[in-house]
Design a protein around this motif. Structure first.
Motif, short mmCIF file in Angstrom:
data_model
loop_
_atom_site.label_atom_id
_atom_site.label_comp_id
_atom_site.label_asym_id
_atom_site.label_seq_id
_atom_site.Cartn_x
_atom_site.Cartn_y
_atom_site.Cartn_z
N ASP A 162 58.74 71.25 24.09
CA ASP A 162 57.59 71.75 24.53
C ASP A 162 56.86 70.55 25.45
O ASP A 162 57.24 69.59 25.52
N ARG A 163 55.64 70.89 25.96
CA ARG A 163 55.13 70.09 27.18
C ARG A 163 54.77 68.66 26.53
O ARG A 163 54.98 67.70 27.28
N GLN A 164 54.42 68.74 25.30
CA GLN A 164 53.77 67.31 24.54
C GLN A 164 54.97 66.50 24.34
O GLN A 164 55.02 65.49 24.91
N VAL A 165 56.23 67.09 23.97
CA VAL A 165 57.42 66.30 23.54
C VAL A 165 58.18 66.08 24.96
O VAL A 165 58.63 64.82 25.12
N ASN A 166 57.96 66.77 25.83
CA ASN A 166 58.43 66.43 27.22
C ASN A 166 57.85 65.42 27.70
O ASN A 166 58.46 64.46 28.20
N ASP A 167 56.51 65.26 28.05
CA ASP A 167 55.67 64.22 28.56
C ASP A 167 55.99 62.85 27.83
O ASP A 167 56.25 62.00 28.32
N GLN A 168 56.41 62.93 26.39
CA GLN A 168 56.71 61.89 25.62
C GLN A 168 58.06 61.34 26.04
O GLN A 168 58.67 60.11 26.32
N LEU A 169 58.99 62.29 26.09
CA LEU A 169 60.21 62.17 26.61
C LEU A 169 60.41 61.35 28.07
O LEU A 169 60.93 60.45 28.35
N ASN A 170 59.32 61.81 28.90
CA ASN A 170 59.27 61.34 30.22
C ASN A 170 58.96 59.76 30.13
O ASN A 170 59.31 58.95 30.93
N ILE A 171 57.90 59.43 29.20
CA ILE A 171 57.46 58.12 29.06
C ILE A 171 58.80 57.18 28.84
O ILE A 171 58.79 56.18 29.28
N ILE A 172 59.55 57.64 27.45
CA ILE A 172 60.47 56.90 26.89
C ILE A 172 61.67 56.82 28.14
O ILE A 172 62.14 55.65 28.28
N ILE A 173 61.85 57.76 28.88
CA ILE A 173 62.85 57.47 30.02
C ILE A 173 62.46 56.62 31.14
O ILE A 173 63.19 55.89 31.59
N HIS A 174 61.23 56.77 31.48
CA HIS A 174 60.74 55.80 32.47
C HIS A 174 60.78 54.35 31.96
O HIS A 174 61.25 53.37 32.72
N LYS A 175 60.52 53.94 30.69
CA LYS A 175 60.62 52.68 30.22
C LYS A 175 62.16 52.24 30.22
O LYS A 175 62.49 51.30 30.33
N LEU A 176 63.19 53.39 29.77
CA LEU A 176 64.40 53.04 29.87
C LEU A 176 64.97 52.62 31.22
O LEU A 176 65.70 51.71 31.34
N GLU A 177 64.67 53.50 32.13
CA GLU A 177 64.85 53.21 33.48
C GLU A 177 64.39 51.81 34.07
O GLU A 177 65.18 51.07 34.81
N SER A 178 63.26 51.27 33.39
CA SER A 178 62.80 50.10 33.95
C SER A 178 63.62 48.92 33.49
O SER A 178 63.51 47.86 34.35
N ILE A 179 64.44 49.03 32.63
CA ILE A 179 65.38 48.13 32.01
C ILE A 179 66.71 48.17 32.51
O ILE A 179 67.56 47.18 32.49
N LYS A 180 67.08 49.28 33.27
CA LYS A 180 68.47 49.36 34.12
C LYS A 180 68.60 48.34 35.18
O LYS A 180 67.46 47.92 35.92
N PRO A 181 69.57 47.88 35.68
CA PRO A 181 70.00 47.15 36.62
C PRO A 181 69.33 47.92 37.85
O PRO A 181 69.55 49.10 38.11
N GLN A 182 68.92 46.98 38.82
CA GLN A 182 68.13 47.68 40.17
C GLN A 182 69.11 48.61 40.82
O GLN A 182 68.70 49.70 40.97
N GLY A 183 70.32 48.51 41.05
CA GLY A 183 71.09 49.47 41.62
C GLY A 183 71.47 50.63 41.04
O GLY A 183 72.07 51.57 41.52
N GLU A 184 71.27 50.70 39.62
CA GLU A 184 71.43 51.89 38.74
C GLU A 184 70.39 52.71 38.38
O GLU A 184 70.50 53.64 37.71
N ARG A 185 69.25 52.54 38.91
CA ARG A 185 68.09 53.26 38.59
C ARG A 185 67.85 54.48 39.22
O ARG A 185 68.43 54.46 40.56
N THR A 186 67.59 55.59 38.64
CA THR A 186 67.20 56.69 39.13
C THR A 186 65.80 57.26 39.10
O THR A 186 65.03 56.75 37.93
N ASP A 187 65.50 58.13 39.78
CA ASP A 187 63.93 58.54 39.77
C ASP A 187 63.99 59.78 38.82
O ASP A 187 64.07 60.89 39.20
N SER A 188 63.68 59.31 37.60
CA SER A 188 63.49 60.70 36.87
C SER A 188 62.58 61.68 37.17
O SER A 188 62.50 62.86 36.49
#
Length: 122
Positions: free
Chosen positions: A92-118
């Protein structure tokens, strides 16, 4: 493991001269002759430097396994992000928003060349 990855990992432990020669050879794709002309070292000296530096870096990776561990961590992180992206499809929308936050945090710790824009995947 590809040598340029090892060079990125351990290159800082080499002398400036060795790092410069390896950079010309692996990253700039210069020939031994071109490197010789740029550095003022004989062609044979350039070749010897490259071989010794490669051996040094391979020995470091053999003992420390930093690049191998980084590769495994990156693969696990990518897998977790893919699983979260899949969960978003049924959330649902609320869970989706929380998942986006988690994904964004995980993306920020990936090496620069492997990041995608979620945000493109929403």
């Amino acid at each position: 493991m590809k040598f340029p990855i090892l060079l990125d990992t351990y290159g800082v432990l080499l002398t400036d001269r060795k790092r410069e020669i390896l950079d010309y050879y692996y990253n700039e794709d210069y020939s031994l002759t071109e490197i010789s002309e740029l550095t003022g070292i004989s062609r044979q000296g350039v070749r010897d430097s490259i071989k010794k530096s490669e051996e040094e870096i391979y020995a470091l990776e053999s003992k420390l396994k930093i690049a191998e561990k980084n590769n495994v961590s990156s693969e696990i992180l990518s897998s977790v992000i893919a699983d979260l992206e899949e969960m978003k499809k049924t959330a649902d929308r609320q869970v989706n928003d929380q998942l986006n936050i988690i994904i964004h945090k995980l993306e920020s710790i990936k090496p620069q060349g492997e990041r995608t824009d979620s945000s493109d995947q929403e």
